[in-house]
Design a protein around this motif. Structure first.
Motif, PDB file in Angstrom:
ATOM      1  N   HIS A   1      16.495  36.759  -4.638  1.00 33.78           N
ATOM      2  CA  HIS A   1      15.054  36.891  -4.692  1.00 33.78           C
ATOM      3  C   HIS A   1      14.571  36.475  -6.073  1.00 33.78           C
ATOM      4  N   LYS A   2      13.643  35.504  -6.139  1.00 32.37           N
ATOM      5  CA  LYS A   2      13.112  35.025  -7.411  1.00 32.37           C
ATOM      6  C   LYS A   2      11.728  35.588  -7.642  1.00 32.37           C
ATOM      7  N   THR A   3      11.438  35.892  -8.887  1.00 29.70           N
ATOM      8  CA  THR A   3      10.130  36.399  -9.260  1.00 29.70           C
ATOM      9  C   THR A   3       9.292  35.260  -9.806  1.00 29.70           C
ATOM     10  N   TYR A   4       8.081  35.144  -9.317  1.00 30.46           N
ATOM     11  CA  TYR A   4       7.161  34.113  -9.779  1.00 30.46           C
ATOM     12  C   TYR A   4       6.034  34.767 -10.559  1.00 30.46           C
ATOM     13  N   THR A   5       5.628  34.097 -11.604  1.00 35.32           N
ATOM     14  CA  THR A   5       4.611  34.622 -12.500  1.00 35.32           C
ATOM     15  C   THR A   5       3.484  33.611 -12.619  1.00 35.32           C
ATOM     16  N   THR A   6       2.256  34.088 -12.690  1.00 38.72           N
ATOM     17  CA  THR A   6       1.142  33.188 -12.975  1.00 38.72           C
ATOM     18  C   THR A   6       1.156  32.919 -14.466  1.00 38.72           C
ATOM     19  N   TYR A   7       1.337  31.673 -14.844  1.00 41.08           N
ATOM     20  CA  TYR A   7       1.484  31.273 -16.234  1.00 41.08           C
ATOM     21  C   TYR A   7       0.202  30.612 -16.722  1.00 41.08           C
ATOM     22  N   PRO A   8      -0.391  31.081 -17.819  1.00 41.64           N
ATOM     23  CA  PRO A   8      -1.641  30.487 -18.308  1.00 41.64           C
ATOM     24  C   PRO A   8      -1.412  29.097 -18.888  1.00 41.64           C
ATOM     25  N   LEU A   9      -2.308  28.186 -18.563  1.00 38.37           N
ATOM     26  CA  LEU A   9      -2.245  26.835 -19.098  1.00 38.37           C
ATOM     27  C   LEU A   9      -3.457  26.579 -19.976  1.00 38.37           C
ATOM     28  N   CYS A  10      -3.465  25.455 -20.660  1.00 37.55           N
ATOM     29  CA  CYS A  10      -4.594  25.095 -21.510  1.00 37.55           C
ATOM     30  C   CYS A  10      -5.880  25.127 -20.709  1.00 37.55           C
ATOM     31  N   GLY A  11      -6.941  25.532 -21.329  1.00 38.82           N
ATOM     32  CA  GLY A  11      -8.246  25.525 -20.694  1.00 38.82           C
ATOM     33  C   GLY A  11      -8.475  26.687 -19.771  1.00 38.82           C
ATOM     34  N   GLY A  12      -7.575  27.659 -19.734  1.00 36.73           N
ATOM     35  CA  GLY A  12      -7.765  28.828 -18.898  1.00 36.73           C
ATOM     36  C   GLY A  12      -7.322  28.635 -17.462  1.00 36.73           C
ATOM     37  N   ALA A  13      -6.872  27.439 -17.096  1.00 35.77           N
ATOM     38  CA  ALA A  13      -6.389  27.221 -15.732  1.00 35.77           C
ATOM     39  C   ALA A  13      -5.041  27.904 -15.588  1.00 35.77           C
ATOM     40  N   THR A  14      -4.623  28.183 -14.379  1.00 35.28           N
ATOM     41  CA  THR A  14      -3.311  28.772 -14.165  1.00 35.28           C
ATOM     42  C   THR A  14      -2.544  27.965 -13.137  1.00 35.28           C
ATOM     43  N   HIS A  15      -1.260  28.117 -13.169  1.00 32.52           N
ATOM     44  CA  HIS A  15      -0.371  27.429 -12.249  1.00 32.52           C
ATOM     45  C   HIS A  15       0.721  28.415 -11.856  1.00 32.52           C
ATOM     46  N   LEU A  16       1.031  28.506 -10.585  1.00 35.23           N
ATOM     47  CA  LEU A  16       2.065  29.430 -10.128  1.00 35.23           C
ATOM     48  C   LEU A  16       3.423  28.771 -10.294  1.00 35.23           C
ATOM     49  N   THR A  17       4.250  29.333 -11.163  1.00 33.40           N
ATOM     50  CA  THR A  17       5.556  28.765 -11.423  1.00 33.40           C
ATOM     51  C   THR A  17       6.483  29.857 -11.932  1.00 33.40           C
ATOM     52  N   LYS A  18       7.757  29.559 -12.023  1.00 35.80           N
ATOM     53  CA  LYS A  18       8.700  30.492 -12.626  1.00 35.80           C
ATOM     54  C   LYS A  18       8.569  30.364 -14.135  1.00 35.80           C
ATOM     55  N   LEU A  19       8.341  31.453 -14.820  1.00 29.68           N
ATOM     56  CA  LEU A  19       8.132  31.429 -16.255  1.00 29.68           C
ATOM     57  C   LEU A  19       9.305  30.802 -16.992  1.00 29.68           C
TER      58      LEU A  19
ATOM     59  N   ASP B   1      11.086  28.418 -16.157  1.00 26.49           N
ATOM     60  CA  ASP B   1      11.137  26.976 -15.958  1.00 26.49           C
ATOM     61  C   ASP B   1      10.121  26.221 -16.810  1.00 26.49           C
ATOM     62  N   VAL B   2       9.313  26.915 -17.599  1.00 25.12           N
ATOM     63  CA  VAL B   2       8.274  26.276 -18.393  1.00 25.12           C
ATOM     64  C   VAL B   2       8.790  26.067 -19.814  1.00 25.12           C
ATOM     65  N   PRO B   3       9.232  24.831 -20.133  1.00 26.38           N
ATOM     66  CA  PRO B   3       9.813  24.603 -21.457  1.00 26.38           C
ATOM     67  C   PRO B   3       8.779  24.385 -22.564  1.00 26.38           C
ATOM     68  N   ILE B   4       7.544  24.034 -22.209  1.00 29.92           N
ATOM     69  CA  ILE B   4       6.543  23.688 -23.220  1.00 29.92           C
ATOM     70  C   ILE B   4       5.256  24.452 -22.958  1.00 29.92           C
ATOM     71  N   ASN B   5       4.679  24.983 -24.015  1.00 29.54           N
ATOM     72  CA  ASN B   5       3.369  25.610 -23.926  1.00 29.54           C
ATOM     73  C   ASN B   5       2.449  24.897 -24.913  1.00 29.54           C
ATOM     74  N   PHE B   6       1.392  24.291 -24.405  1.00 34.76           N
ATOM     75  CA  PHE B   6       0.401  23.653 -25.257  1.00 34.76           C
ATOM     76  C   PHE B   6      -0.648  24.695 -25.601  1.00 34.76           C
ATOM     77  N   ASP B   7      -0.659  25.109 -26.880  1.00 36.56           N
ATOM     78  CA  ASP B   7      -1.472  26.226 -27.329  1.00 36.56           C
ATOM     79  C   ASP B   7      -2.916  25.856 -27.651  1.00 36.56           C
TER      80      ASP B   7
ATOM     81  N   GLY C   1       7.264  17.820 -14.045  1.00 42.35           N
ATOM     82  CA  GLY C   1       6.583  18.297 -12.851  1.00 42.35           C
ATOM     83  C   GLY C   1       5.464  19.287 -13.098  1.00 42.35           C
ATOM     84  N   LEU C   2       5.192  19.636 -14.359  1.00 44.07           N
ATOM     85  CA  LEU C   2       4.097  20.539 -14.697  1.00 44.07           C
ATOM     86  C   LEU C   2       2.948  19.750 -15.315  1.00 44.07           C
ATOM     87  N   VAL C   3       1.733  20.235 -15.113  1.00 48.42           N
ATOM     88  CA  VAL C   3       0.548  19.561 -15.645  1.00 48.42           C
ATOM     89  C   VAL C   3      -0.297  20.575 -16.406  1.00 48.42           C
TER      90      VAL C   3
END
Length: 109
Positions: free
Chosen positions: A1-19, A21-27, A99-101
């Motif tokens: 069973h994998k846990t998925y987290t809503t990860y904040p992206l630039c501009g306040g948008a969100t994307h549902l992904t596994k935390l 798996d996100v190698p880069i955060n644009f601050d 694969g992330l935007v």
């Protein structure tokens, strides 16, 4: 069973992904508004390198500029994107990698 987290992206948008798996955060994007260039501040985790495509689109979604960059994982830094040739107005920068935007709106003076 994998846990998925809503990860904040630039501009306040969100994307549902596994935390993990996100190698880069644009601050941040600065300056905003901008005249000659924008700078994207990032924090990258992991080891190795990833390629990212940076695309600037006008308010109608037309591509105004794009380039490819290599980002070193396990580091923080900035990427400069020149705005030469762009008219004053509202634009959106899209960053695509593994694969992330991320997407952020900015104003060109």
């Amino acid at each position: 069973h994998k846990t998925y987290t809503t990860y904040p992206l630039c501009g306040g948008a969100t994307h549902l992904t596994k935390l993990e798996d996100v190698p880069i955060n644009f601050d941040a994007i600065e300056p905003n508004p901008a005249r000659e260039e924008i700078r994207l501040t990032y924090n990258a985790i992991g080891v190795g390198h990833v390629n990212a495509i940076l695309t600037i689109e006008d308010i109608l979604g037309r591509v105004a500029s794009h380039r490819s960059v290599e980002i070193t994982l396990g580091a923080s830094g900035q990427i400069a994107m020149p705005l030469a040739g762009l008219h004053s107005g509202i634009y959106r920068i899209r960053i695509e990698s593994d694969g992330l935007v991320w997407s952020k709106q900015f104003v060109k003076e």
